[in-house]
Design an enzyme around this catalytic site. Structure first.
Site, PDB file in Angstrom:
ATOM      1  N   MET A  81     -10.149  -1.073  17.693  1.00  0.00           N
ATOM      2  CA  MET A  81      -8.987  -1.503  18.474  1.00  0.00           C
ATOM      3  C   MET A  81      -7.898  -0.434  18.518  1.00  0.00           C
ATOM      4  SD  MET A  81      -8.548  -5.490  17.265  1.00  0.00           S
ATOM      5  CE  MET A  81      -7.263  -5.847  18.486  1.00  0.00           C
ATOM      6  N   HIS A  82      -6.980  -0.598  19.485  1.00  0.00           N
ATOM      7  CA  HIS A  82      -5.685   0.095  19.541  1.00  0.00           C
ATOM      8  C   HIS A  82      -5.747   1.561  19.958  1.00  0.00           C
ATOM      9  CE1 HIS A  82      -4.457  -3.486  17.396  1.00  0.00           C
ATOM     10  NE2 HIS A  82      -5.005  -3.096  16.267  1.00  0.00           N
ATOM     11  N   ASP A 240     -13.253  -5.084  18.059  1.00  0.00           N
ATOM     12  CA  ASP A 240     -14.157  -5.228  16.916  1.00  0.00           C
ATOM     13  C   ASP A 240     -13.906  -6.503  16.118  1.00  0.00           C
ATOM     14  OD1 ASP A 240     -11.743  -4.330  15.830  1.00  0.00           O
ATOM     15  OD2 ASP A 240     -12.602  -2.564  14.875  1.00  0.00           O
TER      16      ASP A 240
END
Length: 502
Positions: A81-82, A240
């Site tokens: 992520m991110h 995820d």
């Protein structure tokens, strides 16, 4: 027999699973790629490495597959992520991806609060401004690399860039978009308000789809490179943690997951779009349509145990290290450990706090320290469960996966500290399994993700809380929570003495 592929684009490697219609793992391939850390606090990767290693892994998987590639019907994704991937108007990568564990954006987080206000940000994005999220990274590039930002046409998440290279289609989906700080979580749309207040072009945001959305089929070039059939269907996938939740069957209200890897996560399914945890835990859109999940994070969960092993028992494996901890009494003979080796996330978003052993004396043996480390990790995770319960959530059954599910004493410890039934799965494949389940659902093998989970996910053993142990741990937990407040100022002062160049 038909098959699907789940691709998990992690921080250190891409994991690829081939799953048949019975939910069995037929083949598994993993390919590692490096981190790029040009200076302290920076963490980057070359997106082209993700593509190259995925191509290599898929080619290896297809070559090992004894069936007809035409029988591989679908592909979906899980991804770290991110992370920020920036493309120009020709969809070319402008710079290395800035990853979730990059911490250069403290100043930008403060700028977000000044422009938006903490309460308004929590209302819209449901999460506080933390260095790991995507929005601070976009602002950092705008302010520090203006020539690159001027060429930026669209931003993407890591798995979405991989999917673009496979299909030629650009999208992101809600579970990953929720980790940017730019998504209105309740409304499931990009926030024009946040973009305008921060001076970001709204059209940089990619189009939004559901995790089970059929994106298209792979390109002819990608088919030739990998050996896959051009007819294979590609679905959007999920973040995820969302895919990890799907892969563990966290798909209905009341279902909760405890995952102990390098970091630790306590994740609970949410049906409501307006649950308000005041930013104490993360709140994201799920990979299941029109669902959400709340999540608390311990930054150094399994990492705390790994650190202890590497520092004090380098020649031993984890089984040797933990051998005999059942003979150490609850409370590790008066020894407490706080797992703040790299700071903490939940409930203390504190980058400067560091870990402690409290109560050491000359009678303590190595096993006491090991037991204290396990208890400290579990106490930290329990702080998230406590927040959930304080906000009215009923948590009775918890599925435990990862390193914390590999030791029976630790599983019983979780049952006692969490005061909940702990369920160990017969087989766990984490986010890659969740991605494969999204592909199976997208291919219409099942009418719901829940039906898919009922076939694919099987419990193997259950651990129940022991009343006597629960009471002892409740008393010890009160002491554990005091350690943060009583060491915070000390760690602030010690921060200047740390060697932060390494």
């Amino acid at each position: 027999m038909k098959y699907v592929i789940g691709i998990d684009l992690g921080t250190s490697a891409v994991k690829i699973l081939l799953i048949n219609q019975a939910g069995e793992v037929c083949l598994e391939v993993s390919k590692a790629y490096p981190l790029i850390q040009p200076q302290f606090g920076y963490s980057e990767q070359d997106p082209n490495e993700w593509v190259a290693k995925t191509e290599e892994g898929l080619r290896e998987l297809v070559q090992a597959f004894s069936g007809n590639p035409e029988d591989i019907e679908g592909i979906s994704f899980s991804g770290q992520m991110h992370g920020l991937v920036l493309l120009d108007k020709n969809n070319q990568v402008l710079r290395n991806a800035i990853l979730w564990n990059d911490t250069r954006t403290t100043e930008q987080c403060q700028q977000i609060y000044e422009a938006i206000g903490k309460e308004r940000l929590l209302k819209v994005a449901k999460n506080p401004a933390l260095e790991g999220f995507t929005l601070p990274k976009i602002l950092w590039v705008k302010q520090n690399e203006p020539e690159i930002f001027a060429e930026a046409h669209v931003f993407m998440m890591p798995k979405d860039y991989l999917r673009y290279r496979m299909t030629g289609q650009i999208h992101t989906e809600y579970s990953d978009a929720a980790g940017t700080l730019l998504l209105n979580i309740e409304e499931k749309e990009w926030s024009k308000e946040l973009c305008e207040k921060l001076g970001l072009p709204f059209d940089m945001c990619p189009s939004l789809v559901d995790s089970d959305y059929f994106v298209g089929t792979i390109t002819s070039d990608f088919a030739k490179t990998t050996g896959l059939a051009e007819s294979v269907k590609v679905f959007a996938g999920g973040a995820d943690n969302a895919c990890g939740a799907i892969g563990a069957g966290i798909l209905t209200e009341g279902n909760t997951l405890c995952s102990i890897g390098t970091s630790g996560v306590v994740l609970s399914h949410e049906e409501r779009n307006d649950q308000d945890y005041q930013g104490k835990v993360h709140y994201f859109n799920h990979g299941k349509s029109n669902a959400f999940y709340s999540m608390g994070v311990t930054l150094a969960a399994g990492y705390s145990l790994s650190w202890f092993k590497e520092t004090f028992a380098e020649a031993e494996d984890f089984e040797q290290l933990l051998n005999g901890i059942e003979n150490v009494s609850i409370g590790a003979n008066g020894l407490l450990f706080t797992p703040y080796l790299v700071g903490e996330r939940t409930p203390h978003a504190d980058s400067k706090i560091r870990g402690s052993f409290i109560g050491m004396d000359a009678s303590h043996k190595r096993l006491d320290f090991v037991r204290a480390v396990l208890e400290g990790i579990t106490f930290s995770l329990h702080e998230s469960i406590e927040i959930f319960r304080e906000n009215g959530k009923v948590i009775e059954n918890i599925i435990s996966i990862g390193g914390g599910a590999k030791n029976e004493v630790w599983l019983q410890m979780q049952a006692d500290i969490f005061n909940a039934t702990i369920i160990k799965l017969s087989s766990e494949q984490g986010p890659a399994m969740g991605a494969a389940m999204l592909a199976a659902y997208g291919c219409n093998w099942y009418t719901t993700l829940e039906d898919c989970a009922n076939d694919y996910i099987k419990p193997s053993k259950t651990y129940y809380p022991i009343a006597e142990n629960v009471e002892k741990y409740q008393n010890l937990f009160i002491l554990y929570k005091k350690v943060y407040e009583q060491t915070r100022a000390l760690n602030e002062e010690l921060h200047t003495f740390r060697n932060i160049t390494n």
